[in-house]
Design a protein around this motif. Sequence first.
Motif, mmCIF file in Angstrom:
data_model
loop_
_atom_site.group_PDB
_atom_site.id
_atom_site.type_symbol
_atom_site.label_atom_id
_atom_site.label_comp_id
_atom_site.label_asym_id
_atom_site.label_seq_id
_atom_site.Cartn_x
_atom_site.Cartn_y
_atom_site.Cartn_z
ATOM 1 N N LEU A 36 0.850 -1.193 0.000
ATOM 2 C CA LEU A 36 0.000 0.000 0.000
ATOM 3 C C LEU A 36 0.882 1.238 0.000
ATOM 4 C CD1 LEU A 36 -2.679 -0.997 2.670
ATOM 5 C CD2 LEU A 36 -2.954 -0.937 0.177
ATOM 6 N N LEU A 37 0.344 2.317 -0.511
ATOM 7 C CA LEU A 37 1.083 3.576 -0.494
ATOM 8 C C LEU A 37 1.377 3.993 0.934
ATOM 9 C CD1 LEU A 37 -0.662 5.867 -3.109
ATOM 10 C CD2 LEU A 37 1.677 5.056 -3.152
ATOM 11 N N PRO A 38 2.570 4.517 1.189
ATOM 12 C CA PRO A 38 2.833 5.052 2.520
ATOM 13 C C PRO A 38 2.020 6.332 2.723
ATOM 14 C CG PRO A 38 4.656 5.566 1.051
ATOM 15 C CD PRO A 38 3.704 4.674 0.286
ATOM 16 N N ALA A 39 1.718 6.625 3.950
ATOM 17 C CA ALA A 39 0.998 7.872 4.253
ATOM 18 C C ALA A 39 1.905 9.050 3.900
ATOM 19 C CB ALA A 39 0.620 7.918 5.718
ATOM 20 N N PRO A 40 1.346 10.066 3.262
ATOM 21 C CA PRO A 40 2.172 11.220 2.904
ATOM 22 C C PRO A 40 2.423 12.113 4.120
ATOM 23 C CG PRO A 40 -0.092 11.608 2.251
ATOM 24 C CD PRO A 40 -0.031 10.207 2.786
ATOM 25 N N LEU A 41 3.527 12.817 4.055
ATOM 26 C CA LEU A 41 3.840 13.843 5.044
ATOM 27 C C LEU A 41 3.166 15.128 4.586
ATOM 28 C CD1 LEU A 41 5.559 14.934 7.448
ATOM 29 C CD2 LEU A 41 7.355 15.370 5.754
ATOM 30 N N ARG A 42 2.449 15.782 5.479
ATOM 31 C CA ARG A 42 1.834 17.074 5.149
ATOM 32 C C ARG A 42 2.842 18.182 5.425
ATOM 33 N NH1 ARG A 42 -4.421 17.439 6.924
ATOM 34 N NH2 ARG A 42 -5.163 15.668 5.698
ATOM 35 N N VAL A 43 3.107 18.973 4.399
ATOM 36 C CA VAL A 43 4.052 20.079 4.524
ATOM 37 C C VAL A 43 3.284 21.375 4.324
ATOM 38 C CG1 VAL A 43 6.110 21.153 3.562
ATOM 39 C CG2 VAL A 43 5.975 18.663 3.707
ATOM 40 N N ASP A 44 3.336 22.227 5.327
ATOM 41 C CA ASP A 44 2.685 23.535 5.279
ATOM 42 C C ASP A 44 3.779 24.587 5.229
ATOM 43 O OD1 ASP A 44 0.819 25.566 5.367
ATOM 44 O OD2 ASP A 44 0.450 25.384 7.511
ATOM 45 N N ALA A 99 -3.379 10.441 -8.407
ATOM 46 C CA ALA A 99 -2.225 10.915 -9.182
ATOM 47 C C ALA A 99 -0.982 10.095 -8.840
ATOM 48 C CB ALA A 99 -1.986 12.399 -8.922
ATOM 49 N N ILE A 100 -0.717 9.896 -7.557
ATOM 50 C CA ILE A 100 0.479 9.141 -7.166
ATOM 51 C C ILE A 100 0.359 7.685 -7.595
ATOM 52 C CG2 ILE A 100 -0.206 8.543 -4.801
ATOM 53 C CD1 ILE A 100 3.239 9.796 -5.596
ATOM 54 N N THR A 101 -0.831 7.125 -7.519
ATOM 55 C CA THR A 101 -1.054 5.741 -7.941
ATOM 56 C C THR A 101 -0.772 5.583 -9.428
ATOM 57 O OG1 THR A 101 -2.688 5.394 -6.197
ATOM 58 C CG2 THR A 101 -2.771 3.892 -8.064
ATOM 59 N N ARG A 102 -1.219 6.537 -10.229
ATOM 60 C CA ARG A 102 -0.983 6.479 -11.683
ATOM 61 C C ARG A 102 0.506 6.615 -12.002
ATOM 62 N NH1 ARG A 102 -5.771 9.607 -14.894
ATOM 63 N NH2 ARG A 102 -6.357 7.631 -15.813
#
Length: 130
Positions: A36-44, A99-102
């Motif tokens: 599975l995709l890793p959880a993304p880091l949220r960058v603000d 988008a990341i999956t594609r």
Amino acid sequence: MKIAIATKDYTAVSGHAGQCRHWLVYDLSAHRSNQLLPAPLRVDLDKDEVLHVFEDDRPHPLDGIAIAVCASAGDGFIRHMRKRGCDVLLTGESDPAQAITRILAGEALPDPRFDITTSLCKLRDLFSRH
């Protein structure tokens, strides 16, 4: 490899990447295709870290990304990111996870949608320092 996606409040792929403050960063260095995709880091980003105004005079929260995904970006942003070692992919896909999956599946992203403000950005980019 790290892929960053410009977002509108972390929910949809955003245009105006040079002005974008919310990014999802996927660190795929240990990712395998059967996982599975890793959880993304949220960058603000802070106002002075927005890439349109960032002076490249210190480390940046998006340092080390290989690909930046966004709905629209001006030529100045694209040149700036190339200098930082990052390719820019423009897409009409609104869902960041899709988008990341594609990208990982090697599929083409949908073409970006027409955005009149991109024309204004192109005009401004003629005078950009990047």
